[in-house]
Design a protein around this motif. Structure first.
Motif, PDB file in Angstrom:
ATOM      1  N   ARG A 102     121.874 -14.222  15.091  1.00  0.00           N
ATOM      2  CA  ARG A 102     121.359 -15.179  14.113  1.00  0.00           C
ATOM      3  C   ARG A 102     119.854 -14.968  13.873  1.00  0.00           C
ATOM      4  O   ARG A 102     119.068 -14.931  14.833  1.00  0.00           O
ATOM      5  CB  ARG A 102     121.560 -16.610  14.600  1.00  0.00           C
ATOM      6  N   PRO A 103     119.426 -14.863  12.633  1.00  0.00           N
ATOM      7  CA  PRO A 103     117.993 -14.878  12.334  1.00  0.00           C
ATOM      8  C   PRO A 103     117.376 -16.197  12.804  1.00  0.00           C
ATOM      9  O   PRO A 103     118.068 -17.227  12.855  1.00  0.00           O
ATOM     10  CB  PRO A 103     117.945 -14.760  10.801  1.00  0.00           C
ATOM     11  N   GLY A 128     117.636  -5.851  14.678  1.00  0.00           N
ATOM     12  CA  GLY A 128     117.512  -5.750  13.230  1.00  0.00           C
ATOM     13  C   GLY A 128     117.607  -7.087  12.535  1.00  0.00           C
ATOM     14  O   GLY A 128     118.126  -7.188  11.416  1.00  0.00           O
ATOM     15  N   LEU A 129     117.072  -8.130  13.177  1.00  0.00           N
ATOM     16  CA  LEU A 129     117.203  -9.490  12.662  1.00  0.00           C
ATOM     17  C   LEU A 129     115.856 -10.086  12.280  1.00  0.00           C
ATOM     18  O   LEU A 129     114.820  -9.752  12.869  1.00  0.00           O
ATOM     19  CB  LEU A 129     117.868 -10.386  13.717  1.00  0.00           C
ATOM     20  N   PHE A 130     115.887 -10.994  11.327  1.00  0.00           N
ATOM     21  CA  PHE A 130     114.698 -11.701  10.895  1.00  0.00           C
ATOM     22  C   PHE A 130     114.242 -12.691  11.966  1.00  0.00           C
ATOM     23  O   PHE A 130     115.047 -13.398  12.572  1.00  0.00           O
ATOM     24  CB  PHE A 130     114.979 -12.461   9.595  1.00  0.00           C
ATOM     25  N   ALA A 131     112.927 -12.754  12.161  1.00  0.00           N
ATOM     26  CA  ALA A 131     112.328 -13.754  13.048  1.00  0.00           C
ATOM     27  C   ALA A 131     110.964 -14.117  12.485  1.00  0.00           C
ATOM     28  O   ALA A 131     110.233 -13.247  12.006  1.00  0.00           O
ATOM     29  CB  ALA A 131     112.188 -13.225  14.471  1.00  0.00           C
ATOM     30  N   MET A 132     110.612 -15.404  12.570  1.00  0.00           N
ATOM     31  CA  MET A 132     109.326 -15.843  12.036  1.00  0.00           C
ATOM     32  C   MET A 132     108.884 -17.127  12.724  1.00  0.00           C
ATOM     33  O   MET A 132     109.704 -17.970  13.090  1.00  0.00           O
ATOM     34  CB  MET A 132     109.417 -16.075  10.525  1.00  0.00           C
ATOM     35  N   GLU A 133     107.575 -17.237  12.884  1.00  0.00           N
ATOM     36  CA  GLU A 133     106.996 -18.466  13.397  1.00  0.00           C
ATOM     37  C   GLU A 133     106.915 -19.507  12.280  1.00  0.00           C
ATOM     38  O   GLU A 133     106.500 -19.199  11.161  1.00  0.00           O
ATOM     39  CB  GLU A 133     105.584 -18.195  13.931  1.00  0.00           C
ATOM     40  N   GLU A 305     115.355  -8.153   5.090  1.00  0.00           N
ATOM     41  CA  GLU A 305     114.098  -7.895   5.788  1.00  0.00           C
ATOM     42  C   GLU A 305     114.061  -8.642   7.124  1.00  0.00           C
ATOM     43  O   GLU A 305     114.779  -9.618   7.324  1.00  0.00           O
ATOM     44  CB  GLU A 305     112.919  -8.308   4.901  1.00  0.00           C
ATOM     45  N   THR A 306     113.211  -8.183   8.017  1.00  0.00           N
ATOM     46  CA  THR A 306     113.136  -8.794   9.351  1.00  0.00           C
ATOM     47  C   THR A 306     111.887  -9.630   9.564  1.00  0.00           C
ATOM     48  O   THR A 306     111.753 -10.278  10.603  1.00  0.00           O
ATOM     49  CB  THR A 306     113.193  -7.699  10.442  1.00  0.00           C
ATOM     50  N   SER A 307     110.957  -9.619   8.596  1.00  0.00           N
ATOM     51  CA  SER A 307     109.733 -10.392   8.759  1.00  0.00           C
ATOM     52  C   SER A 307     109.170 -10.754   7.393  1.00  0.00           C
ATOM     53  O   SER A 307     109.638 -10.261   6.355  1.00  0.00           O
ATOM     54  CB  SER A 307     108.686  -9.614   9.560  1.00  0.00           C
TER      55      SER A 307
END
Length: 337
Positions: A102-103, A128-133, A305-307
């Motif tokens: 899960r992103p 290969g997953l999206f992550a963001m603060e 995209e991942t970021s």
């Protein structure tokens, strides 16, 4: 200065089905604003306490509630996970979601320290997953307009940045803000706002100097952090858990000044004035606020995209490094670090 409508409308972003891990106070705002202002929905909530998850779900018309975090991340109808726990659990819960495919959008501050931030992003990269603060302020139209104006040279060379975030949040030692085991203190909850603001404008400083006070249990109750950039530019970030500040921000340059009314990190009016007498005002043009970061996640996930460049992995790590250095100077160490 660019108008607020120069930036994407959250209502136009693709839809995501969100799951929320940890139904605390900030999660309530997320659950309210995302379905109201975007095409996305919150479809599940997970807590260690099933009753708490069920009550949260009932309050926000969420169809599924789980009594464990593992059950939520295993839900095949959850497209992305919002981690809203205390900072001490951010890495653990984000890792759980990423491992399940899960992103993630992880509440600020991203983790307890920069080492944990790197571990989180390394895992996201490997999957290969999206992550963001979830530094939600960075996605607000007025905030973006200010950063763009400074980078475009609207006020010339920046000489000073000042920003405050003080609130009267005096509670007992059992409250997460005052509990070192939960990574409490002003730094990760309040000071992160003016520090992230300075970073968005100026990047990584050459010097960091922190001054502050600690509670009996060793959490920081407030601080002033001075950032030095070269020989001419200084940013001052102030925060407190013990008193309500004006929470304004000002950027002064060789050609003019930008003022953000309190609270600068929320949707507020912005005024730009130049030394030749010209002035512009950017009024508040929207409600809410959390919808802008959620919409950015939806756009980036849909694009594979991942970021996001608005809150990149590098930026999150750099801000965590600033706070690590400031905490080290203040003598704040969280259990288990």
């Amino acid at each position: 200065m660019r108008p607020a409508d120069a930036y994407p409308d959250p209502a136009d972003a693709p839809a995501l089905r969100w799951g929320i891990l940890a139904p605390g106070g900030i999660a309530r705002r997320f659950a309210h604003e995302i379905p109201r202002y975007t095409a996305s929905r919150v479809v599940a909530v997970g807590s260690r306490d099933l009753g708490r998850a069920e009550a949260f779900a009932a309050d926000h018309d969420i169809p599924r509630a789980y009594g464990s975090y593992a059950e939520l991340v295993a839900d095949g109808e959850v497209d992305a996970v919002y981690v809203a726990s205390p900072h001490s659990a951010h890495l653990e819960l984000a890792s759980l979601a990423l491992t399940a495919g899960r992103p993630v959008l992880v509440e600020k501050s991203l983790t307890r320290n920069a080492a944990e931030a790197r571990e989180l992003f390394d895992l996201a990269a490997s999957r290969g997953l999206f992550a963001m603060e979830a530094m939600w302020s960075r996605f607000l139209p007025h905030y973006r307009a200010v950063v763009d104006a400074v980078h475009d040279g609207a006020i010339g060379e920046v000489l000073t940045v000042t920003a405050q975030h003080g609130q009267h949040l005096v509670f007992g030692p059992e409250h997460r803000l005052w509990d070192p085991a939960l990574a409490g203190g002003a730094m990760l909850d309040l000071t992160v706002y003016p520090l992230s603001f300075a970073h968005a404008l100026l990047g990584v400083p050459d010097q960091v100097h922190a001054f502050g006070a600690l509670s009996e249990l060793g959490v920081d109750t407030g601080e002033t952090v001075v950032l030095r950039y070269g020989e001419r530019t200084v940013a001052v970030a102030q925060a407190s858990l013990e008193t309500a500040m004006a929470n304004e921000a000002t950027i002064a340059g060789t050609h003019g000044r930008i003022d953000l009314a309190g609270s600068f990190y929320t949707p507020v009016e912005v005024a730009l004035s130049t030394h030749d007498g010209a002035s512009w005002r950017l009024p508040v043009q929207h409600e809410g606020g959390f919808q802008f970061q959620a919409a950015e996640v939806a756009r980036r996930v849909a694009a594979g995209e991942t970021s996001s460049p608005l809150m990149s992995w590098q930026a999150s790590v750099e801000v965590m490094e600033l706070m690590d250095e400031a905490r080290a100077q203040l003598g704040v160490v969280f259990p288990g670090e």
